[in-house]
Design an enzyme around this catalytic site. Structure first.
Site, PDB file in Angstrom:
ATOM      1  N   GLY A   1       0.911  -1.190   0.052  1.00 50.45           N
ATOM      2  CA  GLY A   1      -0.145  -0.133  -0.021  1.00 50.45           C
ATOM      3  C   GLY A   1       0.969   1.295   0.107  1.00 50.45           C
TER       4      GLY A   1
ATOM      5  N   TYR B   1       4.065  -3.091   2.385  1.00 48.72           N
ATOM      6  CA  TYR B   1       3.417  -2.240   3.480  1.00 48.72           C
ATOM      7  C   TYR B   1       2.520  -3.365   4.462  1.00 48.72           C
ATOM      8  CZ  TYR B   1       0.317   0.854   6.206  1.00 48.72           C
ATOM      9  OH  TYR B   1      -0.377   1.399   7.293  1.00 48.72           O
TER      10      TYR B   1
ATOM     11  N   SER C   1     -23.496  -9.328 -26.602  1.00 45.11           N
ATOM     12  CA  SER C   1     -22.856  -8.376 -27.289  1.00 45.11           C
ATOM     13  C   SER C   1     -21.737  -9.032 -28.365  1.00 45.11           C
ATOM     14  CB  SER C   1     -22.079  -7.205 -26.212  1.00 45.11           C
ATOM     15  OG  SER C   1     -21.035  -8.109 -25.648  1.00 45.11           O
TER      16      SER C   1
ATOM     17  N   GLY D   1     -19.118 -10.397 -27.202  1.00 45.68           N
ATOM     18  CA  GLY D   1     -17.949  -9.907 -26.354  1.00 45.68           C
ATOM     19  C   GLY D   1     -17.812 -11.490 -25.477  1.00 45.68           C
ATOM     20  N   VAL D   2     -16.628 -11.831 -25.126  1.00 52.14           N
ATOM     21  CA  VAL D   2     -16.503 -12.749 -24.231  1.00 52.14           C
ATOM     22  C   VAL D   2     -17.176 -13.078 -22.976  1.00 52.14           C
ATOM     23  CG1 VAL D   2     -14.259 -11.874 -23.278  1.00 52.14           C
ATOM     24  CG2 VAL D   2     -14.521 -14.322 -23.175  1.00 52.14           C
ATOM     25  N   ASP D   3     -17.291 -12.020 -22.171  1.00 50.38           N
ATOM     26  CA  ASP D   3     -17.921 -12.186 -20.860  1.00 50.38           C
ATOM     27  C   ASP D   3     -19.571 -12.370 -21.046  1.00 50.38           C
ATOM     28  OD1 ASP D   3     -15.610 -11.258 -19.945  1.00 50.38           O
ATOM     29  OD2 ASP D   3     -16.337  -9.306 -19.528  1.00 50.38           O
TER      30      ASP D   3
ATOM     31  N   SER E   1     -20.968 -13.908 -23.769  1.00 47.43           N
ATOM     32  CA  SER E   1     -20.912 -15.000 -24.281  1.00 47.43           C
ATOM     33  C   SER E   1     -20.586 -16.184 -23.392  1.00 47.43           C
ATOM     34  CB  SER E   1     -20.031 -15.348 -25.749  1.00 47.43           C
ATOM     35  OG  SER E   1     -20.049 -14.150 -26.619  1.00 47.43           O
TER      36      SER E   1
END
Ligand code: XMP
Length: 510
Positions: free
Chosen positions: A55, A83, A223, A225-227, A229
């Site tokens: 951090g 950190y 759409s 797109g991969v997600d 699908s």
């Protein structure tokens, strides 16, 4: 008791998600939580260990994030990184020195090869440092286990209490044996079981959906797109044609994309309704030049079309969405300043009447979604499709949108895709596309003066779209692109290559 989960407590470091990904690469489930999370709100039954991230703070700041002492009562091994190490040292009474000057970058490290954390690691190796303050005196009962020229205590441990700490970053690839060090902790010390295997996970998610939503109907906006699908494929495998998918063609897709995507969905067997709304979108966008205005119009209208279509399947109670883990983590944080308002096709219209949302990818990173997608038979080209913005070609045409300009972007983009593939670069480049500019330029075509448009080629390498470099395209390829685009696409007079990095540029031109 099964030990199969690593809890990563986030102190605000820039590598927080990377740590989680590395643990998962070891085959062990890991999740990220804020360091001050209420531990009682978490399911800790199968916990095997805890990692405290780095951090940007100094333990001397009054407001700095401190170690929650309850973490120590959980009776599992703890590893503090950067950190996280200082927070442990501070808590146990070690001495930390403030410093203006830090230690950054690749650094030679020497380890005590008897240390538990460094079993099998060479005595000398290169690690990645990125810190200002450092531990100068160990807390009582702790043993120093590594050091560098500038950092007298680069690691410490107490094997009995099972507390370990490193000042450097084992999670980044620049640390030569970083992955082995994490493996020592996660597997050898925490004795975590390797249950995070994509092939099994796919089946597990399918079974869970099957059980929980038996007989229910659902809707999913696709759409290409991969997600979306992969999410739809999982749900389809669970509930079959009770999942109705809707694919809205807004007329701003690449050449032949709508039909290719539909063919791929057919291969998977998805039940998809394609809605051609291109005329509506193009009418609404007529004369609009401002990029944010374009995004707003497309986003809003997308929702109306989706809503209109979804109503036709009135008995569907659930909406399936392709939300992935970074979306979940990000939405819990302060929003970064909005540079471009991103509209994701498939986003949930807020006032739609669904009983619930089904998000089968909520726990997964993008690379995991891809692996899972491949394992459940989503076509390879779809799994590896490059990111494509929701507003599509509308933000790749500077100024107003017309059919002629769309044609120019589509045809030049097609040439770019073909040539990048011919050169075998399609997997190395994060995103590549062409941009239409309303600039006109003088040239000679045949023996005649021409006065045609300037088209930009954009190709970038990246790991997460947050920072990018212009791809180093071979000169011969650049020449080929320019020749083909000017000869084959009417209206193109000049082709230029965009060499801007991000930051300060962005990937898209609008
Ligand atoms: P920028 O241009 O911001 O793009 O560097 C980062 C990534 O986001 C994509 N992008 C969008 N995606 N709606 C989307 O769904 C949008 O409005 C949008 N604008 C940019 C861009 O293609 C890149 O992958």
């Amino acid at each position: 008791m099964h030990r199969r989960k690593i809890l990563v407590l986030n102190f605000g470091g820039q590598y927080d998600q990377l740590i989680v990904r590395r643990v998962r690469e070891l085959g062990v489930y890991a999740e990220l939580r804020d360091c001050d999370v209420d531990l009682n709100s978490l399911d800790l039954t199968e916990l095997s260990g805890i990692i405290l991230t780095g951090g940007p703070q100094s333990v001397f700041d009054e407001k700095s994030l401190k170690l929650n002492p309850q973490v120590l009562d959980l009776n599992v091994p703890i590893l503090g990184i950067c950190y996280g190490m200082q927070a442990l040292a501070y808590h146990f009474g070690g001495k930390i020195k403030e410093s203006d000057k830090g230690e950054y970058g690749k650094t030679p490290l020497t380890v005590d090869d008897k240390a538990k954390l460094f079993q099998g690691i060479p005595e000398k190796s290169i690690i990645w440092m990125n810190h200002r303050d450092s531990v100068v005196e160990l807390p009582q009962a702790y043993k120093k286990t590594a050091w560098t020229d500038n950092c007298p205590v680069a690691a410490f441990e107490n094997d009995e209490k099972k507390i370990f700490a490193v000042q450097f970053h084992p999670e980044v690839a620049h640390s030569e044996y970083g992955f082995n060090i994490l493996e020592n902790f996660v597997i050898n010390i925490c004795k975590s079981e390797k249950t995070w295997i994509m092939e099994d996970l796919g089946q597990k998610i399918i079974d869970q959906i099957k059980e929980k939503y038996k007989g229910e109907k659902m809707i999913c906006g696709l759409s290409g797109g991969v997600d979306s699908s992969v999410a739809a494929t999982l749900v389809h495998k669970a509930i079959g044609n009770n999942l109705q998918c809707i694919f809205v063609d807004h007329g701003l897709l690449r050449k032949n994309e709508a039909s290719q995507v539909m063919e791929q969905y057919a291969q998977i067997g998805l039940n998809v309704k394609k809605v051609d709304a291109s005329k509506e979108f193009l009418d609404l966008l007529k004369g609009v030049t401002d990029p944010e205005e374009k995004r707003k119009i497309i986003g809003n209208h997308f929702v109306s079309v989706f809503e209109r279509e979804a109503k036709k399947f009135g008995d569907a109670k659930y909406l399936v969405q392709g939300t992935i883990y970074p979306d979940v983590i990000e939405s819990g944080k302060d929003k970064a300043s909005v540079i471009k308002s991103h509209h994701n096709v498939g986003g949930l219209p807020e006032d739609m009447l669904f009983e619930g949302v089904v998000e089968p990818l909520r726990e997964l990173f993008k690379d995991e979604v891809r692996a899972l997608g491949e394992s459940i038979g989503v076509p390879h080209d779809m799994v590896w499709r490059q990111p494509f913005p929701g507003p599509g070609l509308a933000i790749r045409i500077l100024g107003d949108i017309t059919e002629e300009k769309l044609q120019i972007v589509r045809d030049t983009d097609q040439i770019l895709r073909e040539e990048i593939k011919n050169y075998g670069l399609d997997r190395d480049i994060w995103q590549y596309f062409t941009v239409f500019t309303p600039l006109r330029t003088v040239g000679v075509k045949g023996d005649q003066r021409s006065y045609d448009y300037v088209v930009v080629v954009r190709a970038v390498t990246s790991v997460d779209a947050m920072t990018v470099e212009a791809a180093n395209l071979p000169y011969e390829l650049q020449q080929k692109l320019s020749n083909r685009m000017i000869n084959e696409v009417s209206g193109v007079g000049r082709v230029v290559y965009d060499i801007t990095s991000k930051p300060p540029g962005t990937i898209e031109w609008e």
